[in-house]
Design a protein around this motif. Structure first.
Motif, mmCIF file in Angstrom:
data_model
loop_
_atom_site.group_PDB
_atom_site.id
_atom_site.type_symbol
_atom_site.label_atom_id
_atom_site.label_comp_id
_atom_site.label_asym_id
_atom_site.label_seq_id
_atom_site.Cartn_x
_atom_site.Cartn_y
_atom_site.Cartn_z
ATOM 1 N N SER A 108 0.827 -1.202 0.000
ATOM 2 C CA SER A 108 0.000 0.000 0.000
ATOM 3 C C SER A 108 0.863 1.256 0.000
ATOM 4 C CB SER A 108 -0.926 -0.011 1.216
ATOM 5 O OG SER A 108 -1.696 1.168 1.276
ATOM 6 N N TYR A 109 1.883 1.277 0.850
ATOM 7 C CA TYR A 109 2.785 2.434 0.916
ATOM 8 C C TYR A 109 3.547 2.598 -0.393
ATOM 9 C CZ TYR A 109 6.942 5.137 2.175
ATOM 10 O OH TYR A 109 7.945 6.056 2.183
ATOM 11 N N TYR A 110 4.008 1.505 -0.959
ATOM 12 C CA TYR A 110 4.818 1.553 -2.184
ATOM 13 C C TYR A 110 3.991 2.053 -3.368
ATOM 14 C CZ TYR A 110 8.292 0.044 -5.606
ATOM 15 O OH TYR A 110 9.220 0.018 -6.610
ATOM 16 N N THR A 111 2.761 1.563 -3.505
ATOM 17 C CA THR A 111 1.929 1.999 -4.632
ATOM 18 C C THR A 111 1.538 3.475 -4.495
ATOM 19 O OG1 THR A 111 -0.010 1.100 -3.468
ATOM 20 C CG2 THR A 111 1.004 -0.273 -5.160
ATOM 21 N N LEU A 114 4.553 5.440 -5.483
ATOM 22 C CA LEU A 114 4.688 5.417 -6.936
ATOM 23 C C LEU A 114 3.705 6.384 -7.589
ATOM 24 C CD1 LEU A 114 5.129 1.646 -7.865
ATOM 25 C CD2 LEU A 114 6.801 3.472 -8.117
ATOM 26 N N SER A 115 2.487 6.401 -7.068
ATOM 27 C CA SER A 115 1.474 7.306 -7.606
ATOM 28 C C SER A 115 1.904 8.759 -7.462
ATOM 29 C CB SER A 115 0.142 7.076 -6.882
ATOM 30 O OG SER A 115 -0.824 8.017 -7.278
ATOM 31 N N ALA A 116 2.445 9.117 -6.295
ATOM 32 C CA ALA A 116 2.907 10.491 -6.074
ATOM 33 C C ALA A 116 4.094 10.815 -6.988
ATOM 34 C CB ALA A 116 3.296 10.671 -4.610
ATOM 35 N N GLU A 119 2.793 11.476 -10.531
ATOM 36 C CA GLU A 119 2.222 12.817 -10.667
ATOM 37 C C GLU A 119 3.324 13.864 -10.758
ATOM 38 O OE1 GLU A 119 -1.063 14.043 -8.212
ATOM 39 O OE2 GLU A 119 -1.479 11.972 -7.651
ATOM 40 N N GLU A 120 4.330 13.742 -9.900
ATOM 41 C CA GLU A 120 5.418 14.724 -9.906
ATOM 42 C C GLU A 120 6.192 14.695 -11.219
ATOM 43 O OE1 GLU A 120 9.456 15.838 -7.345
ATOM 44 O OE2 GLU A 120 8.276 14.051 -6.850
ATOM 45 N N ASP A 121 6.530 13.506 -11.702
ATOM 46 C CA ASP A 121 7.314 13.386 -12.935
ATOM 47 C C ASP A 121 6.567 13.950 -14.131
ATOM 48 O OD1 ASP A 121 9.286 12.203 -11.462
ATOM 49 O OD2 ASP A 121 8.791 10.144 -12.061
ATOM 50 N N ILE A 154 -3.811 14.048 -14.912
ATOM 51 C CA ILE A 154 -2.644 13.399 -14.306
ATOM 52 C C ILE A 154 -3.040 12.684 -13.021
ATOM 53 C CG2 ILE A 154 -0.398 13.815 -13.242
ATOM 54 C CD1 ILE A 154 0.114 15.961 -15.250
ATOM 55 N N ASN A 155 -3.963 13.277 -12.264
ATOM 56 C CA ASN A 155 -4.455 12.596 -11.055
ATOM 57 C C ASN A 155 -5.138 11.276 -11.404
ATOM 58 O OD1 ASN A 155 -3.552 14.525 -9.308
ATOM 59 N ND2 ASN A 155 -5.456 15.678 -9.254
#
Length: 217
Positions: A108-111, A114-116, A119-121, A154-155
């Motif tokens: 859960s933390y890893y996904t 990755l999602s954040a 979005e940043e990239d 992007i979200n």
């Protein structure tokens, strides 16, 4: 209005290709999710399988716990010098599910991380492209289009990444649980799988009809 079927091989293939193109820089990340999903499913399968030899000790029935997985669990306890009994089996089950919870927390933390990062990239990439574009390009765009792309599209792409991780987790867990169930009792597993597939097919048709009615309304 005629709707396409809820699920088809062509739509599934198109979805896989779309995800592959959109998240090609995150393939190794999805592999990590798949590995930990497999580990989580394996731990859950071991925890459930250990209940069978536990009932064998509680009831005193020698016919319980004779399947290969239960025998391997008991053999593992003996191998590390522990005498198989109710207390060690309960401790084994609790420990396995604690490690399973840790694996699920990491996934859960890893996904989410990755999602954040996704979005940043992509926001950085989009802003860089915008700053390097010609002024005529901005005049051709509709007002609010760029804002909608940055703030919403992007979200949604990041949410697709989270959902894809959830699908991988569910798929790996399903495969492990199916394998464990088959090793415990092949006849019962097959007898359960056939009605389950039939029920899935019926629900698929029902969901398709519900979509048609909802669209008509």
């Amino acid at each position: 209005m005629e709707l396409k079927p809820v699920l088809s091989l062509r739509r599934f293939r198109d979805l896989v290709l779309l995800i592959n193109d959109s998240f090609q820089n995150y393939r190794w990340a999805f592999l990590v999710v798949a590995v930990f999903g497999f580990l989580s499913g394996l731990l859950g399968g071991l925890g459930i399988s250990a209940i069978i030899p536990l009932f064998s000790f509680i009831t005193g029935d020698p016919n319980l716990g004779t399947d290969p997985i239960s025998q391997k669990i008991i053999g593992s306890l003996k191998f590390i010098g522990l005498t198989p009994n109710i207390y060690w089996l309960i401790g084994f089950i609790v420990s396995v599910f604690i490690f399973k919870a840790i694996a699920l927390f990491f996934i859960s933390y890893y996904t989410e991380k990755l999602s954040a990062r996704y979005e940043e990239d992509y926001r950085k990439k989009l802003f860089t492209d915008l700053l390097n574009s010609k002024l005529d390009h901005f005049h051709q765009e509709k007002p609010g289009h760029i804002e909608h792309l940055v703030m919403q599209d992007i979200n949604k792409g990041a949410q697709v990444m989270v959902d894809a991780g959830g699908v991988i987790l569910a798929a790996t867990g399903l495969l492990v649980y199916a394998f464990v169930a088959y090793r415990l009792s092949p006849v019962v597993t097959v007898a359960t799988l056939i009605p389950g597939l039939l029920f899935f097919y019926l629900l698929k048709s029902l969901f398709y009809r519900v979509r048609q009615v909802a669209d008509w309304l």
